[in-house]
Design a protein around this motif. Sequence first.
Motif, PDB file in Angstrom:
ATOM      1  N   PHE A  73      -6.764   8.729 -11.469  1.00 23.61           N
ATOM      2  CA  PHE A  73      -7.301   9.308 -10.245  1.00 23.61           C
ATOM      3  C   PHE A  73      -6.213   9.399  -9.167  1.00 23.61           C
ATOM      4  O   PHE A  73      -6.086  10.414  -8.471  1.00 23.61           O
ATOM      5  N   THR A  74      -5.437   8.327  -9.000  1.00 23.52           N
ATOM      6  CA  THR A  74      -4.384   8.304  -7.985  1.00 23.52           C
ATOM      7  C   THR A  74      -3.305   9.333  -8.288  1.00 23.52           C
ATOM      8  O   THR A  74      -2.844  10.067  -7.395  1.00 23.52           O
ATOM      9  N   LEU A  75      -2.890   9.410  -9.552  1.00 23.70           N
ATOM     10  CA  LEU A  75      -1.876  10.385  -9.929  1.00 23.70           C
ATOM     11  C   LEU A  75      -2.378  11.810  -9.729  1.00 23.70           C
ATOM     12  O   LEU A  75      -1.609  12.700  -9.355  1.00 23.70           O
ATOM     13  N   ASN A  76      -3.655  12.035  -9.948  1.00 20.76           N
ATOM     14  CA  ASN A  76      -4.212  13.363  -9.729  1.00 20.76           C
ATOM     15  C   ASN A  76      -4.137  13.757  -8.255  1.00 20.76           C
ATOM     16  O   ASN A  76      -3.812  14.906  -7.913  1.00 20.76           O
ATOM     17  N   ALA A 124      -3.316   1.124 -10.082  1.00 20.27           N
ATOM     18  CA  ALA A 124      -2.700   2.388 -10.490  1.00 20.27           C
ATOM     19  C   ALA A 124      -1.558   2.201 -11.472  1.00 20.27           C
ATOM     20  O   ALA A 124      -0.866   3.170 -11.802  1.00 20.27           O
ATOM     21  N   GLY A 125      -1.332   0.977 -11.937  1.00 24.01           N
ATOM     22  CA  GLY A 125      -0.292   0.735 -12.927  1.00 24.01           C
ATOM     23  C   GLY A 125       1.085   1.154 -12.471  1.00 24.01           C
ATOM     24  O   GLY A 125       1.873   1.709 -13.240  1.00 24.01           O
ATOM     25  N   PHE A 174       0.821  -1.216   0.000  1.00 23.81           N
ATOM     26  CA  PHE A 174       0.000   0.000   0.000  1.00 23.81           C
ATOM     27  C   PHE A 174       0.853   1.263   0.000  1.00 23.81           C
ATOM     28  O   PHE A 174       0.818   2.073  -0.936  1.00 23.81           O
ATOM     29  N   LYS A 175       1.676   1.456   1.036  1.00 26.25           N
ATOM     30  CA  LYS A 175       2.522   2.645   1.094  1.00 26.25           C
ATOM     31  C   LYS A 175       3.592   2.620   0.021  1.00 26.25           C
ATOM     32  O   LYS A 175       3.958   3.667  -0.537  1.00 26.25           O
ATOM     33  N   GLY A 176       4.113   1.442  -0.281  1.00 28.41           N
ATOM     34  CA  GLY A 176       5.147   1.338  -1.299  1.00 28.41           C
ATOM     35  C   GLY A 176       4.666   1.767  -2.668  1.00 28.41           C
ATOM     36  O   GLY A 176       5.408   2.394  -3.443  1.00 28.41           O
ATOM     37  N   ALA A 177       3.419   1.439  -2.999  1.00 28.31           N
ATOM     38  CA  ALA A 177       2.868   1.834  -4.291  1.00 28.31           C
ATOM     39  C   ALA A 177       2.687   3.345  -4.363  1.00 28.31           C
ATOM     40  O   ALA A 177       3.025   3.985  -5.369  1.00 28.31           O
ATOM     41  N   TRP A 178       2.129   3.936  -3.295  1.00 27.70           N
ATOM     42  CA  TRP A 178       2.000   5.401  -3.265  1.00 27.70           C
ATOM     43  C   TRP A 178       3.368   6.068  -3.394  1.00 27.70           C
ATOM     44  O   TRP A 178       3.537   7.038  -4.147  1.00 27.70           O
ATOM     45  N   LEU A 179       4.367   5.563  -2.649  1.00 28.73           N
ATOM     46  CA  LEU A 179       5.694   6.165  -2.698  1.00 28.73           C
ATOM     47  C   LEU A 179       6.308   6.041  -4.082  1.00 28.73           C
ATOM     48  O   LEU A 179       6.922   6.998  -4.592  1.00 28.73           O
ATOM     49  N   SER A 180       6.162   4.882  -4.717  1.00 29.84           N
ATOM     50  CA  SER A 180       6.743   4.683  -6.044  1.00 29.84           C
ATOM     51  C   SER A 180       6.131   5.649  -7.053  1.00 29.84           C
ATOM     52  O   SER A 180       6.838   6.196  -7.924  1.00 29.84           O
TER      53      SER A 180
END
Length: 388
Positions: free
Chosen positions: A350-353, A64-65, A31-37
Amino acid sequence: MVERRGAVENLVIDSAFWRGRRVFVTGHTGFKGAWLSLMLARLSARVSGFALAPPTDPNLFTLAGVGAGLDDRRGDIRDLEALAGALEAAQPEILIHLAAQPLVRQSYAAPVETFETNVLGVVNALEAARRVKSVRAIVVVTTDKCYENREWLWAYRESDELGGRDPYSASKACAELVAQAYRKSFFEGGAAVVTARAGNVIGGGDFSPDRILPDAFRAIAAGEVLRVRAPRAVRPWQHALEPLAGYLLLAQKACEAPASCEGAWNFGPGADSERDVQSLLQRFMAPWGEAARWRIDGGEHLHEAGLLRLDAARAREMLQWRPRLSFDEAIGWTSDWYRAFAAGADMRAFTLNQIDGYLGQWTRLTSPFAERERDAAKETCHAAQGIA
């Protein structure tokens, strides 16, 4: 400079520092790793990741690819040689170690796995980093639960006693000691080794079991009533983007002025975000209307810590870090993400936004969206605003 809530704040994340910077993230599929990446990708860093497959289905990494923007390597953090080989191939300047078994209740069910992953994993990350001369800074992410929790009202400082009643908390306290021992034994005069402590993060894309908002979303999606263990328990909630920004600032500082930043760092929200579970659920569930229902579960439960506050004065004073999102904003962003997902939105856009909206409060991005992604993000957010 950016202006927010009537105050002018410094732009402290240096996009020029991160552009082209080689960064190695363990646990990038979590979860956090994907957001950080994704954050690092928006800053134009060259990211390599090492982790097991995403721990849940669905998961943020896939939705989120995340894999499209990094060197995605799979392996177990407990396998030293596999990790060392991946680190050697990447030749990173910065290592951010996130890979862990992150769940308190799971640590009761699998204590051996928890200690192996959370303690030996840190040993392996630091041991592998010793072999790679390019590494300049290592950020080991632990948790606020590494403190010996005395259930007192004031906030814990980095110098307070470590401990842990449950296997998860104890394993993270051990991880802190491992990082300290390696720093003093093997990295004096070499790469900077720092630890980062945060907890109770929320945000879209978390589908882990036994976490309150993912459990709430699953109950809503299934048309079921959410069973809540402790509605009056108070926690200091913060969006995952908040401590992740702290990790970036800390890594930047560790590269630029290593002698001034050794040791542990707290990243905790302000008093505004200290709310009970009931308040959290009411804010999260409100946009869902009558589809969202919960009740108190009166069964027997395993021990979990009560209120635990962090004193983040060191990060405020030396990194100029502070939470950007209020409690309502953090919950609102999280609820918006899950509602967009439920509506079948483009979750990468959406996530990138959301990331760009957040990073825009810290710095001006020097590598903007591609036109296609920017347009998709706008359309997705406009659609999400109309979700009932």
